[in-house]
Design an enzyme around this catalytic site. Structure first.
Site, mmCIF file in Angstrom:
data_model
loop_
_atom_site.group_PDB
_atom_site.id
_atom_site.type_symbol
_atom_site.label_atom_id
_atom_site.label_comp_id
_atom_site.label_asym_id
_atom_site.label_seq_id
_atom_site.Cartn_x
_atom_site.Cartn_y
_atom_site.Cartn_z
ATOM 1 N N ALA A 63 -61.949 -40.366 11.673
ATOM 2 C CA ALA A 63 -61.922 -39.455 12.812
ATOM 3 C C ALA A 63 -62.204 -40.272 14.069
ATOM 4 C CB ALA A 63 -62.997 -38.387 12.626
ATOM 5 N N GLY A 102 -62.135 -40.102 7.621
ATOM 6 C CA GLY A 102 -61.042 -39.138 7.699
ATOM 7 C C GLY A 102 -59.708 -39.745 7.274
ATOM 8 N N GLU A 105 -59.723 -39.478 3.620
ATOM 9 C CA GLU A 105 -59.605 -38.039 3.295
ATOM 10 C C GLU A 105 -58.169 -37.557 3.462
ATOM 11 O OE1 GLU A 105 -62.942 -37.102 5.988
ATOM 12 O OE2 GLU A 105 -63.776 -35.970 4.305
ATOM 13 N N GLU A 125 -68.980 -42.570 6.466
ATOM 14 C CA GLU A 125 -69.626 -41.588 7.352
ATOM 15 C C GLU A 125 -71.145 -41.700 7.367
ATOM 16 O OE1 GLU A 125 -67.026 -41.006 5.476
ATOM 17 O OE2 GLU A 125 -65.615 -39.635 6.438
HETATM 18 N N1 3HC Z 1 -63.208 -43.765 16.386
HETATM 19 C C1 3HC Z 1 -63.089 -44.224 17.650
HETATM 20 N N2 3HC Z 1 -63.008 -45.520 17.970
HETATM 21 C C2 3HC Z 1 -63.026 -46.393 16.955
HETATM 22 C C3 3HC Z 1 -63.123 -45.995 15.618
HETATM 23 C C4 3HC Z 1 -63.203 -44.608 15.336
HETATM 24 N N3 3HC Z 1 -63.267 -44.128 14.083
HETATM 25 N N4 3HC Z 1 -63.119 -47.091 14.839
HETATM 26 C C5 3HC Z 1 -63.012 -48.141 15.664
HETATM 27 N N5 3HC Z 1 -62.949 -47.726 16.943
HETATM 28 C C6 3HC Z 1 -62.776 -48.563 18.146
HETATM 29 C C7 3HC Z 1 -63.977 -49.457 18.386
HETATM 30 O O1 3HC Z 1 -64.948 -48.798 19.162
HETATM 31 C C8 3HC Z 1 -63.333 -50.603 19.128
HETATM 32 O O2 3HC Z 1 -63.161 -50.196 20.466
HETATM 33 P P1 3HC Z 1 -63.242 -51.261 21.658
HETATM 34 O O3 3HC Z 1 -62.172 -52.259 21.366
HETATM 35 O O4 3HC Z 1 -63.042 -50.440 22.863
HETATM 36 O O5 3HC Z 1 -64.617 -51.863 21.556
HETATM 37 C C9 3HC Z 1 -61.959 -50.710 18.502
HETATM 38 O O6 3HC Z 1 -61.718 -49.458 17.878
HETATM 39 C C10 3HC Z 1 -61.821 -51.789 17.453
HETATM 40 O O7 3HC Z 1 -62.887 -51.658 16.522
HETATM 41 P P2 3HC Z 1 -63.667 -52.928 15.955
HETATM 42 O O8 3HC Z 1 -64.030 -53.831 17.068
HETATM 43 O O9 3HC Z 1 -64.743 -52.405 15.087
HETATM 44 O O10 3HC Z 1 -62.504 -53.615 15.097
HETATM 45 P P3 3HC Z 1 -62.592 -54.350 13.699
HETATM 46 O O11 3HC Z 1 -61.211 -54.794 13.422
HETATM 47 O O12 3HC Z 1 -63.703 -55.318 13.670
HETATM 48 O O13 3HC Z 1 -62.970 -53.208 12.637
HETATM 49 C C11 3HC Z 1 -62.825 -51.075 11.574
HETATM 50 C C12 3HC Z 1 -62.086 -52.156 12.386
HETATM 51 C C13 3HC Z 1 -63.188 -51.614 10.190
HETATM 52 C C14 3HC Z 1 -61.898 -49.908 11.432
HETATM 53 C C15 3HC Z 1 -64.126 -50.658 12.303
HETATM 54 O O14 3HC Z 1 -63.793 -50.358 13.642
HETATM 55 C C16 3HC Z 1 -64.819 -49.472 11.735
HETATM 56 O O15 3HC Z 1 -65.543 -49.588 10.782
HETATM 57 N N6 3HC Z 1 -64.621 -48.282 12.360
HETATM 58 C C17 3HC Z 1 -65.311 -47.079 12.025
HETATM 59 C C18 3HC Z 1 -64.801 -46.453 10.765
HETATM 60 C C19 3HC Z 1 -65.528 -45.173 10.483
HETATM 61 O O16 3HC Z 1 -66.733 -45.067 10.576
HETATM 62 N N7 3HC Z 1 -64.762 -44.138 10.090
HETATM 63 C C20 3HC Z 1 -65.313 -42.867 9.783
HETATM 64 C C21 3HC Z 1 -65.368 -42.045 11.037
HETATM 65 S S1 3HC Z 1 -66.180 -40.499 10.781
HETATM 66 C C22 3HC Z 1 -65.019 -39.524 10.020
HETATM 67 O O17 3HC Z 1 -63.944 -39.974 9.725
HETATM 68 C C23 3HC Z 1 -65.407 -38.107 9.788
HETATM 69 C C24 3HC Z 1 -64.480 -37.389 8.853
HETATM 70 O O18 3HC Z 1 -65.053 -37.341 7.582
HETATM 71 C C25 3HC Z 1 -64.203 -36.002 9.329
#
Ligand code: 3HC
Length: 699
Positions: A63, A102, A105, A125
């Site tokens: 998400a 997400g 999912e 998450e």
């Molecule tokens: N939402 C918004 N922005 C995100 C994001 C997300 N889920 N994931 C990454 N970004 C952004 C980062 O803030 C960063 O922004 P910036 O360049 O402006 O600083 C950019 O994307 C690149 O991210 P990274 O620097 O972390 O890039 P990497 O290549 O090192 O890593 C990644 C990529 C493994 C995808 C890492 O970004 C990550 O772990 N992201 C989060 C994943 C996550 O937690 N997903 C679950 C979200 S909650 C959810 O899905 C709820 C659902 O169940 C309803």
């Protein structure tokens, strides 16, 4: 047509491609585009199957975290997954990069999943203080069983595609061409009916229904390190619903828990740290197109605790590293410790013997300094005195290649002075690792007055490559983390003199959520380290010095502020130390009194916040959130509390200012006087976070 979701035909297969850089997060535009594309693919009589794929570096990484806490604009992800599941033709997810949260999912809503062999899949998450909110807790256990799903959801750690394939989470591993493989797969399964929907599965959960105690065992084994956090209990509740309730009720339960957690303070703090961590490595006054230097080979000077740990970081990331010591015996000792560390990980199942051997083979131990000549980066981790550091850097200057990055791992000393020991101060900077260096994720990158932009950018890039969280800071005694720690340490000693005992002080912080308090931490680090630093600065600490005078240097001597019996790491209060403390109070004419937990906490944390305010004023840290990242990743500040500066904003700066003023008056210590920045913000009714205009997490 959506600008972020494309729909095309590859023969009789409809291919939906999400293209929303950088990580294809499920922002509103993506959700809307996806719903629309799915509707059209469903109604397209010429398409007998559908592929959902992503452009760019990764499948959907989750998400859009920046949208949390704002009113949700439909369609929700749950609605899209319902559309997917009800598609009358097979839908295949084509996964590359990371299918997270997400994103996974979404893939679980598809009938099939094809993945690139390098892909990783997970539900992270929990790391954001929430639980999967679009069916992850209900569908993943139905597909791969609770014994695999529960640890994935509670750890948040992704698994590689190969493992996902073995578990049945992925139906097919693609070769070189994921798109072609997914389309071919879709074509193959196009006639398949009925369509396999995870929601209809119950076989994997049947054993749990018969024997729910198994679930409790799984929970007990996977919630050991979740003290103070709300999300793990929420995840357990949702997972329990997966086998106790019909799927639609389970989905509803999951959604309720998700909504409660996402609105809570813990998740807000964890999302704040997620973005803060990424901000911390950005340096606004450096041109965006500054290229890091290429790092193919590293060298570490010193094979002691820090040097060994740093060398491990490089080897773990596959970077060859030369390890230099002065004498054979010290080198052998250092290598032996490294070997033992790896062997422990192998024994615990965290590493294969083959990987361990590979990593050791990447290390080139030597007593010949000249061997660093081909290193692209050299990190010095020798004895912490300026004379020794200067000598080492003089030597480095004469041997290292002209474009090598020269870094010092000093934890206190002036990086500018060290740089001046070379004829190339622009190549010098600090890379301050935290002990144990192969474990702790923080890396303070200390920018010297003359550090060149590309040297700084190289250090940040290397830091990320070796799995650290780099935070750029300026030069001052102790930089950010240790300087604030010192402010806490002074007050901790005062608390002892006024009436508390080490276990009272440590206990209050542990209850607050830190892994240990200041005295247990000093015992772990070695009391002689602090003693030397105080001696260098001509400072006296009544109790700490008295304890050191008895040769009690902490865990390594079995005694410090506590006793450690038979090499154990468990601190046991010691009557002898209590006597030392009572004597010290008497000597100084201090009337001891009982001090409650709240006072202990305020007196430990508020001086740190005050020092943090000075650090910001002086520009040593560039953002309050940088300080928070340092405390979370280097000192075990509980991530669900977001760091000391966020905590300050939550408590209120006016209250902190008033308490500090009282402390300053009582202790007659000008350092405790509220910092000008703290006073100004408090007077204006603002918090530290207001200093940063664009803060995604707090917006
Ligand atoms: N939402 C918004 N922005 C995100 C994001 C997300 N889920 N994931 C990454 N970004 C952004 C980062 O803030 C960063 O922004 P910036 O360049 O402006 O600083 C950019 O994307 C690149 O991210 P990274 O620097 O972390 O890039 P990497 O290549 O090192 O890593 C990644 C990529 C493994 C995808 C890492 O970004 C990550 O772990 N992201 C989060 C994943 C996550 O937690 N997903 C679950 C979200 S909650 C959810 O899905 C709820 C659902 O169940 C309803």
């Amino acid at each position: 047509m959506s600008s972020v979701v494309d729909l095309r035909r590859d023969g009789d297969v409809a291919v939906i491609t999400i293209d929303h850089p950088p990580v294809n997060a499920l922002s509103h535009a993506v959700r809307a585009g996806l719903k629309d594309a799915l509707g059209r693919a469903r109604d397209d009589a010429g398409a007998s199957a559908v592929v959902v794929a992503c452009a760019g570096r990764t499948f959907v990484a989750g998400a859009d975290i920046a949208e949390f806490g704002k009113p949700m604009q439909p369609p929700g992800l749950g609605e899209i997954i319902a559309v997917l599941e009800d598609m009358p033709k097979p839908v295949v997810a084509a996964i590359h990069g990371t299918a997270l949260g997400g994103g996974l999912e979404l893939a679980l809503g598809c009938h099939y999943r094809v993945a690139a062999p390098t892909a990783r899949l997970g539900l992270p998450e929990i790391k954001l203080g929430i639980i999967p909110g679009a069916g992850g807790t209900q569908r993943l256990p139905r597909l791969i069983g609770m014994d695999k799903a529960l640890p994935m959801i509670l750890s948040g750690e992704p698994i590689p595609a190969g493992e996902a394939h073995a578990l049945g989470l992925v139906d097919e591993l693609a070769g070189d061409d994921l798109s072609a493989a997914a389309v071919a797969f879709a074509r193959r399964v196009a006639p398949q009916r009925p369509l396999p929907r995870i929601r209809d599965r119950s076989d994997k959960l049947a054993p749990l229904r018969a024997d729910p105690a198994k679930f409790d065992e799984l929970v007990a084994a996977n919630t050991r390190r979740t003290r103070g956090m709300h999300a793990p209990a929420g995840a357990v509740e949702a997972l329990r619903a997966a086998f106790e309730l019909p799927i639609d009720e389970g989905l509803k339960r999951e959604r309720e828990i998700f909504s409660r957690l996402v609105a809570g303070d813990q998740s807000k703090a964890q999302r704040y740290i997620f973005f803060a961590e990424r901000e911390a490595a950005k340096v606004s006054d450096i041109p965006a197109d500054t290229k890091p230097r290429e790092i193919r080979k590293a060298a570490v000077i010193g094979a002691g605790t820090m040097g060994g740990g740093i060398a491990m970081c490089f080897a773990n990331a596959g970077i060859p590293v030369t390890v230099v010591e002065k004498e054979d015996a010290a080198l052998a000792r250092g290598l032996d410790t490294i070997r033992k560390n790896y062997a422990n990980t192998v024994r615990r199942g965290g590493l294969t013997q083959e990987e361990m051997d590979k990593r050791l083979a990447l290390m080139a131990p030597t007593t010949d300094f000249a061997k660093i000549a081909d290193a692209d980066i050299v990190i010095e981790a020798v004895f912490e005195t300026m004379e020794v550091k200067k000598e080492v850097f003089g030597l480095l200057d004469s041997i290292a290649k002209p474009d090598a990055v020269l870094a010092t791992n000093t934890s206190y000393l002036d990086v500018n002075v060290i740089a001046q020991a070379t004829k190339r101060p622009s190549s010098v900077l600090g890379m301050h690792f935290f002990s144990p260096a192969n474990v702790m994720r923080l890396l303070e990158i200390v920018r010297g007055q003359e550090t060149a932009p590309d040297v700084l950018v190289t250090a940040i890039a290397v830091g990320r490559r070796i799995g650290k969280v780099p935070v750029v800071v300026g030069v001052c005694h102790g930089f950010v983390g240790n300087r604030m720690l010192r402010a806490r340490g002074i007050e901790a000693e005062r608390l002892l003199l006024e009436g508390a005992l080490p276990q009272d002080v440590d206990g209050a912080l542990v209850e607050f959520g830190l892994p240990m308090g200041p005295f247990a931490m000093s015992d772990l680090a070695g009391l002689d380290v602090g003693m030397r630093s105080r001696r260098d600065q001509g400072i006296r600490a009544e109790i700490a010095d008295a304890i050191c005078d008895l040769g009690r240097y902490g865990q390594k001597t079995g005694r410090g502020y506590y006793i450690y019996e038979n090499g154990s790491r468990t601190p046991i209060p010691d009557p002898e130390v209590e006597q030392i403390i009572l004597d010290a109070s008497r000597r100084l004419g201090i009337q001891r009194r009982s001090i409650d937990k709240n006072e202990i906490l305020e007196r430990l944390i508020f001086p740190m916040i005050n020092e943090g305010a000075r650090i910001l004023e002086e520009g040593i840290a560039r953002r309050p959130s940088d300080i928070d990242v340092i405390w979370v990743y280097g000192y075990g500040w509980p991530v669900w509390r977001g760091g000391p500066m966020l905590y300050a904003d939550q408590v209120g700066l006016a209250y902190i200012r008033d308490r500090l003023a009282e402390m300053a008056a009582r202790a007659k210590d000008a350092r405790l006087e509220p910092a000008p920045l703290l006073r100004r913000l408090a007077a204006e009714g603002r918090g530290f976070s207001s200093l940063v205009a664009d803060n995604k997490a707090l917006a």
